[in-house]
Design a protein around this motif. Structure first.
Motif, PDB file in Angstrom:
ATOM      1  N   LEU A  42      93.044  17.516  12.628  1.00  0.00           N
ATOM      2  CA  LEU A  42      92.895  16.399  13.484  1.00  0.00           C
ATOM      3  C   LEU A  42      90.931  16.200  13.028  1.00  0.00           C
ATOM      4  O   LEU A  42      91.066  15.792  13.400  1.00  0.00           O
ATOM      5  CB  LEU A  42      92.821  16.900  14.491  1.00  0.00           C
ATOM      6  CG  LEU A  42      93.910  16.924  15.297  1.00  0.00           C
ATOM      7  CD1 LEU A  42      93.962  17.482  16.863  1.00  0.00           C
ATOM      8  CD2 LEU A  42      94.868  15.977  15.143  1.00  0.00           C
ATOM      9  N   GLY A  43      90.947  17.191  12.689  1.00  0.00           N
ATOM     10  CA  GLY A  43      89.410  16.505  11.594  1.00  0.00           C
ATOM     11  C   GLY A  43      88.175  16.986  12.249  1.00  0.00           C
ATOM     12  O   GLY A  43      86.976  16.300  12.474  1.00  0.00           O
ATOM     13  N   LYS A  44      88.306  17.579  12.621  1.00  0.00           N
ATOM     14  CA  LYS A  44      87.439  18.908  13.625  1.00  0.00           C
ATOM     15  C   LYS A  44      85.753  18.901  12.827  1.00  0.00           C
ATOM     16  O   LYS A  44      84.817  18.774  12.540  1.00  0.00           O
ATOM     17  CB  LYS A  44      87.701  19.799  14.534  1.00  0.00           C
ATOM     18  CG  LYS A  44      88.776  19.488  15.330  1.00  0.00           C
ATOM     19  CD  LYS A  44      89.586  20.651  16.567  1.00  0.00           C
ATOM     20  CE  LYS A  44      89.438  21.863  14.879  1.00  0.00           C
ATOM     21  NZ  LYS A  44      90.462  21.946  14.744  1.00  0.00           N
ATOM     22  N   THR A  45      86.271  20.235  11.607  1.00  0.00           N
ATOM     23  CA  THR A  45      86.056  20.393  10.407  1.00  0.00           C
ATOM     24  C   THR A  45      85.008  18.783   9.128  1.00  0.00           C
ATOM     25  O   THR A  45      84.114  19.010   9.331  1.00  0.00           O
ATOM     26  CB  THR A  45      86.288  21.404   8.927  1.00  0.00           C
ATOM     27  OG1 THR A  45      86.870  21.956   9.919  1.00  0.00           O
ATOM     28  CG2 THR A  45      85.688  21.455   8.578  1.00  0.00           C
ATOM     29  N   LEU A  46      85.567  17.702   9.104  1.00  0.00           N
ATOM     30  CA  LEU A  46      85.986  16.795   8.516  1.00  0.00           C
ATOM     31  C   LEU A  46      84.422  16.243   9.244  1.00  0.00           C
ATOM     32  O   LEU A  46      83.179  15.553   8.692  1.00  0.00           O
ATOM     33  CB  LEU A  46      86.875  15.563   8.053  1.00  0.00           C
ATOM     34  CG  LEU A  46      86.532  14.645   7.361  1.00  0.00           C
ATOM     35  CD1 LEU A  46      86.280  14.891   6.327  1.00  0.00           C
ATOM     36  CD2 LEU A  46      87.518  13.471   8.552  1.00  0.00           C
ATOM     37  N   LEU A  47      84.292  16.090  10.626  1.00  0.00           N
ATOM     38  CA  LEU A  47      83.589  15.749  11.533  1.00  0.00           C
ATOM     39  C   LEU A  47      81.784  15.886  11.413  1.00  0.00           C
ATOM     40  O   LEU A  47      80.708  15.660  11.384  1.00  0.00           O
ATOM     41  CB  LEU A  47      83.886  15.124  12.820  1.00  0.00           C
ATOM     42  CG  LEU A  47      83.244  14.515  14.081  1.00  0.00           C
ATOM     43  CD1 LEU A  47      82.637  13.332  13.672  1.00  0.00           C
ATOM     44  CD2 LEU A  47      83.416  14.872  15.741  1.00  0.00           C
ATOM     45  N   ALA A  48      82.214  17.422  11.515  1.00  0.00           N
ATOM     46  CA  ALA A  48      80.722  18.347  11.342  1.00  0.00           C
ATOM     47  C   ALA A  48      80.477  18.136  10.110  1.00  0.00           C
ATOM     48  O   ALA A  48      78.852  17.570   9.983  1.00  0.00           O
ATOM     49  CB  ALA A  48      81.376  19.376  12.003  1.00  0.00           C
ATOM     50  N   ARG A  49      80.821  18.026   9.108  1.00  0.00           N
ATOM     51  CA  ARG A  49      80.641  17.960   8.067  1.00  0.00           C
ATOM     52  C   ARG A  49      79.636  15.954   7.655  1.00  0.00           C
ATOM     53  O   ARG A  49      78.697  16.352   7.329  1.00  0.00           O
ATOM     54  CB  ARG A  49      81.893  17.679   6.620  1.00  0.00           C
ATOM     55  CG  ARG A  49      81.555  19.529   6.247  1.00  0.00           C
ATOM     56  CD  ARG A  49      82.940  19.566   5.106  1.00  0.00           C
ATOM     57  NE  ARG A  49      82.688  19.140   4.198  1.00  0.00           N
ATOM     58  CZ  ARG A  49      83.546  18.352   3.364  1.00  0.00           C
ATOM     59  NH1 ARG A  49      85.062  18.366   3.630  1.00  0.00           N
ATOM     60  NH2 ARG A  49      83.226  17.968   2.085  1.00  0.00           N
ATOM     61  N   PHE A  92      70.621  29.995   9.604  1.00  0.00           N
ATOM     62  CA  PHE A  92      69.278  29.098   9.534  1.00  0.00           C
ATOM     63  C   PHE A  92      69.948  27.999   9.217  1.00  0.00           C
ATOM     64  O   PHE A  92      69.352  27.727   7.662  1.00  0.00           O
ATOM     65  CB  PHE A  92      68.957  30.778   8.749  1.00  0.00           C
ATOM     66  CG  PHE A  92      67.672  31.322   9.927  1.00  0.00           C
ATOM     67  CD1 PHE A  92      66.752  31.685   9.842  1.00  0.00           C
ATOM     68  CD2 PHE A  92      68.768  33.030   9.835  1.00  0.00           C
ATOM     69  CE1 PHE A  92      65.941  32.722  11.099  1.00  0.00           C
ATOM     70  CE2 PHE A  92      68.356  34.207  11.199  1.00  0.00           C
ATOM     71  CZ  PHE A  92      67.452  33.991  10.626  1.00  0.00           C
ATOM     72  N   ALA A  93      69.772  27.505   9.402  1.00  0.00           N
ATOM     73  CA  ALA A  93      70.322  25.406   8.886  1.00  0.00           C
ATOM     74  C   ALA A  93      69.658  24.876  10.444  1.00  0.00           C
ATOM     75  O   ALA A  93      70.435  25.330  11.511  1.00  0.00           O
ATOM     76  CB  ALA A  93      71.421  25.729   8.502  1.00  0.00           C
ATOM     77  N   GLN A  94      69.785  23.319  10.086  1.00  0.00           N
ATOM     78  CA  GLN A  94      69.627  22.526  11.682  1.00  0.00           C
ATOM     79  C   GLN A  94      71.367  22.442  11.721  1.00  0.00           C
ATOM     80  O   GLN A  94      71.166  22.136  13.301  1.00  0.00           O
ATOM     81  CB  GLN A  94      69.238  21.613  10.674  1.00  0.00           C
ATOM     82  CG  GLN A  94      67.679  21.843  10.254  1.00  0.00           C
ATOM     83  CD  GLN A  94      66.935  20.501   9.344  1.00  0.00           C
ATOM     84  OE1 GLN A  94      67.861  19.472   9.227  1.00  0.00           O
ATOM     85  NE2 GLN A  94      65.243  20.373  10.184  1.00  0.00           N
ATOM     86  N   VAL A  95      71.983  22.761  10.818  1.00  0.00           N
ATOM     87  CA  VAL A  95      73.237  22.066  11.492  1.00  0.00           C
ATOM     88  C   VAL A  95      74.705  22.970  11.367  1.00  0.00           C
ATOM     89  O   VAL A  95      74.347  23.587   9.649  1.00  0.00           O
ATOM     90  CB  VAL A  95      74.007  20.652  11.018  1.00  0.00           C
ATOM     91  CG1 VAL A  95      75.418  21.261  11.881  1.00  0.00           C
ATOM     92  CG2 VAL A  95      72.808  19.671  12.210  1.00  0.00           C
ATOM     93  N   THR A 139      83.910  24.866  16.332  1.00  0.00           N
ATOM     94  CA  THR A 139      84.980  24.660  16.441  1.00  0.00           C
ATOM     95  C   THR A 139      85.931  25.875  16.617  1.00  0.00           C
ATOM     96  O   THR A 139      85.718  26.520  16.655  1.00  0.00           O
ATOM     97  CB  THR A 139      85.876  23.798  15.404  1.00  0.00           C
ATOM     98  OG1 THR A 139      86.488  24.851  14.088  1.00  0.00           O
ATOM     99  CG2 THR A 139      84.911  22.766  14.178  1.00  0.00           C
ATOM    100  N   GLN A 140      87.287  25.315  17.664  1.00  0.00           N
ATOM    101  CA  GLN A 140      88.383  25.748  17.791  1.00  0.00           C
ATOM    102  C   GLN A 140      89.527  25.797  17.853  1.00  0.00           C
ATOM    103  O   GLN A 140      89.913  24.678  18.744  1.00  0.00           O
ATOM    104  CB  GLN A 140      88.088  27.001  19.399  1.00  0.00           C
ATOM    105  CG  GLN A 140      87.678  26.404  19.770  1.00  0.00           C
ATOM    106  CD  GLN A 140      87.735  26.918  22.110  1.00  0.00           C
ATOM    107  OE1 GLN A 140      87.288  27.944  21.674  1.00  0.00           O
ATOM    108  NE2 GLN A 140      88.114  26.517  22.744  1.00  0.00           N
ATOM    109  N   ASN A 141      90.568  26.574  17.775  1.00  0.00           N
ATOM    110  CA  ASN A 141      91.985  26.116  18.038  1.00  0.00           C
ATOM    111  C   ASN A 141      92.269  26.592  19.138  1.00  0.00           C
ATOM    112  O   ASN A 141      92.075  27.208  20.370  1.00  0.00           O
ATOM    113  CB  ASN A 141      93.075  26.260  17.299  1.00  0.00           C
ATOM    114  CG  ASN A 141      93.172  26.305  15.610  1.00  0.00           C
ATOM    115  OD1 ASN A 141      92.487  25.135  15.756  1.00  0.00           O
ATOM    116  ND2 ASN A 141      93.151  26.865  14.668  1.00  0.00           N
TER     117      ASN A 141
END
Length: 298
Positions: A42-49, A92-95, A139-141
């Motif tokens: 549904l685009g969860k990972t796509l939204l985060a990227r 160790f990253a901002q997102v 993200t979680q299913n």
């Protein structure tokens, strides 16, 4: 304003999910972490990227699996030049995208707790500050799918907002099938988000708004369908997210619509029903709507 540029950019990444994008940006503006829940695809990972690209913040992805260890997330010490040196992990990253977080064991899930609460990681007795701004997008299913572990209640409470991503409306399907989402160029940067957080902290809340938050918290503590009420952290998260919605709308004060928009993502995952309520088919959203009807003006 930078946040509006990021908003417009994300509109070309996740089609037809404007409410999801607005809630994510409101949480990022007010300094909160976000839990994205939905079925695969549904685009969860796509939204985060897409958010990381448009925001201009550094980005790392952690794929959570049952064999992932806490040190794989936070980092570990390695022998280097005749001594042990700390090698930072992907945290160790901002997102940070914690992809399919509920597929890792609770021990590994809990490795995020200190980072989410304090913006730092303690490894081998030494505290390491994380880059700011720092935002976890997990993200979680749905937990009824095989091979998942429900998040501990203490960790769920660390997420300012839980966003449920559902299937797109029929009118959007043609665009999804015919267009390929493009990762946007950076429309903002770290300083922009730090300034947005300062602006969100300065958003005014009228005494009537504060009283409404207190009233709902009190009503929740007395609600027989709940095992316990909303914690002070939960009430603060609701108020902070409402401030984020106000900033997104270009206002310096919180309106009732901001509190209503923030209520579901900020509070539903903090409501724990009694077994009797579940047996009777009561849902968390139904209880929340009943509480809002009593606490907020119509």
């Amino acid at each position: 304003m930078a946040i509006q540029k990021v908003r417009a950019a994300l509109g070309g990444v996740l089609f037809g999910q404007e409410d999801v994008v607005d809630t994510l940006l409101a949480a990022a503006t007010s300094g909160g972490h976000v839990l994205l829940e939905g079925l695969p695809g549904l685009g969860k990972t796509l939204l985060a990227r897409g958010f990381a690209a448009a925001s201009g913040l550094s980005y790392r992805r952690i794929q959570f699996t049952p064999d992932l260890l806490p040190a794989d997330v936070t980092g570990t010490e390695v022998w280097q030049d005749g001594r042990f040196a700390f090698r930072p992990g992907p945290l160790f990253a901002q997102v940070v995208l914690a992809d399919e977080i509920n597929r890792a064991t609770p021990k590994t899930q809990s490795a995020l707790l200190e980072a989410m609460e304090e913006g730092a990681v303690t490894a081998y007795g030494v505290r390491h500050e994380l880059p700011q701004p720092f935002l976890v997008l997990a993200t979680q299913n749905p937990i009824e799918l095989e091979g998942t572990y429900p998040l501990p209640e203490a960790q769920v409470d660390r997420f300012m907002a839980k966003i449920e991503i559902v299937a797109p409306k029929r009118a959007v399907w043609t665009r999804i099938l015919s267009e390929t989402p493009q990762m946007p160029e950076a429309a903002a940067g770290p300083e922009d988000f730090l300034e947005l957080r300062r602006r969100a902290d300065a958003v005014r809340v009228a005494s009537t708004g504060m009283e409404a938050v207190v009233n709902l918290a009190q009503l929740a503590s007395e609600e027989p369908r709940l095992r316990f009420g909303i914690s002070p952290r939960g009430a603060k998260a609701w108020l902070a997210l409402a401030r984020g919605f106000a900033v997104l709308a270009g206002r310096a004060h919180v309106e009732w619509d901001d509190l209503r928009a923030a209520a579901r993502p900020a509070l539903v995952h903090r409501l724990f029903l009694t077994e009797e309520a579940r047996f009777e088919g009561v849902g968390e959203l139904q209880v929340l709507e009943d509480l809002l009807a009593k606490a907020l003006p119509r």
